[in-house]
Write a protein that holds these residues in place. Structure first.
Motif, PDB file in Angstrom:
ATOM      1  N   PRO A  42       0.821  -1.208   0.000  1.00  0.00           N
ATOM      2  CA  PRO A  42       0.000   0.000   0.000  1.00  0.00           C
ATOM      3  C   PRO A  42       0.860   1.264   0.000  1.00  0.00           C
ATOM      4  CG  PRO A  42       0.144  -0.887   2.211  1.00  0.00           C
ATOM      5  CD  PRO A  42       0.868  -1.848   1.303  1.00  0.00           C
ATOM      6  N   PHE A  43       0.299   2.357  -0.469  1.00  0.00           N
ATOM      7  CA  PHE A  43       0.976   3.636  -0.319  1.00  0.00           C
ATOM      8  C   PHE A  43       0.878   4.048   1.139  1.00  0.00           C
ATOM      9  CE2 PHE A  43      -0.429   3.873  -4.851  1.00  0.00           C
ATOM     10  CZ  PHE A  43       0.846   3.811  -5.398  1.00  0.00           C
ATOM     11  N   GLY A  44       1.863   4.788   1.598  1.00  0.00           N
ATOM     12  CA  GLY A  44       1.897   5.236   2.987  1.00  0.00           C
ATOM     13  C   GLY A  44       3.046   4.586   3.740  1.00  0.00           C
ATOM     14  N   VAL A  45       2.995   4.679   5.064  1.00  0.00           N
ATOM     15  CA  VAL A  45       4.042   4.126   5.918  1.00  0.00           C
ATOM     16  C   VAL A  45       3.957   2.604   5.892  1.00  0.00           C
ATOM     17  CG1 VAL A  45       4.941   4.008   8.278  1.00  0.00           C
ATOM     18  CG2 VAL A  45       4.077   6.172   7.388  1.00  0.00           C
ATOM     19  N   GLN A  46       5.106   1.969   5.721  1.00  0.00           N
ATOM     20  CA  GLN A  46       5.177   0.513   5.626  1.00  0.00           C
ATOM     21  C   GLN A  46       5.398  -0.109   7.002  1.00  0.00           C
ATOM     22  OE1 GLN A  46       4.614  -0.757   2.304  1.00  0.00           O
ATOM     23  NE2 GLN A  46       4.050   1.409   2.356  1.00  0.00           N
ATOM     24  N   SER A  47       4.835  -1.283   7.214  1.00  0.00           N
ATOM     25  CA  SER A  47       4.951  -2.010   8.476  1.00  0.00           C
ATOM     26  C   SER A  47       5.834  -3.238   8.268  1.00  0.00           C
ATOM     27  CB  SER A  47       3.558  -2.438   8.940  1.00  0.00           C
ATOM     28  OG  SER A  47       3.643  -3.352  10.006  1.00  0.00           O
ATOM     29  N   LEU A  48       6.818  -3.417   9.143  1.00  0.00           N
ATOM     30  CA  LEU A  48       7.693  -4.575   9.044  1.00  0.00           C
ATOM     31  C   LEU A  48       8.175  -4.964  10.432  1.00  0.00           C
ATOM     32  CD1 LEU A  48       9.336  -6.532   7.151  1.00  0.00           C
ATOM     33  CD2 LEU A  48      11.187  -4.876   7.323  1.00  0.00           C
TER      34      LEU A  48
END
Length: 126
Positions: A42-48
């Motif tokens: 997704p566009f936006g802040v990435q979660s990892l």
């Protein structure tokens, strides 16, 4: 949807790698995940986040690590023709994202870390 490959520049096994809810698998020390196809990015802040593993007694074994830096992907930041996303995991628990038309390459920072680690290791016995 992009193909995703993750590269590790740390000297330990990493397991349970979860990127925006998608399981990317595991990596050996200074390894990679191989290419995971069709990952929703997704566009936006990435979660990892990931779990540290290694031989018994290794500090932080079993610790679930959240990425320390905020990485954001914008529509304007994705180059035309991008088919693959490279995720690069560094020893300070930060990541870098790269884009590629086919297979992502290792980063300059990653190559420097890997070369420095190799220079510090004793030579393999013959």
């Amino acid at each position: 949807m992009l193909d995703v490959e993750m590269f590790s520049y740390i000297d330990r096994v990493v397991t349970d790698i979860i990127f925006n809810g998608t399981d990317l698998g595991v990596m050996n020390r200074f390894g990679g995940t191989g290419t995971i196809t069709g990952v929703r990015v997704p566009f936006g802040v990435q979660s990892l986040h990931w779990t540290l593993d290694g031989p018994e007694g290794t500090p932080r074994n079993g610790e679930i690590v959240q990425v320390r830096n905020a990485v954001q992907i914008t529509r304007e930041g994705v180059p035309p023709g991008t088919q693959c996303l490279g995720i690069h995991l560094y020893p300070d628990d930060t990541i870098e994202i790269t884009f590629a038309e086919s297979i992502p390459e290792r980063t300059d920072r990653g190559r420097q870390i890997t070369a420095a680690a190799k220079a510090q290791r004793p030579p393999d016995p013959e």
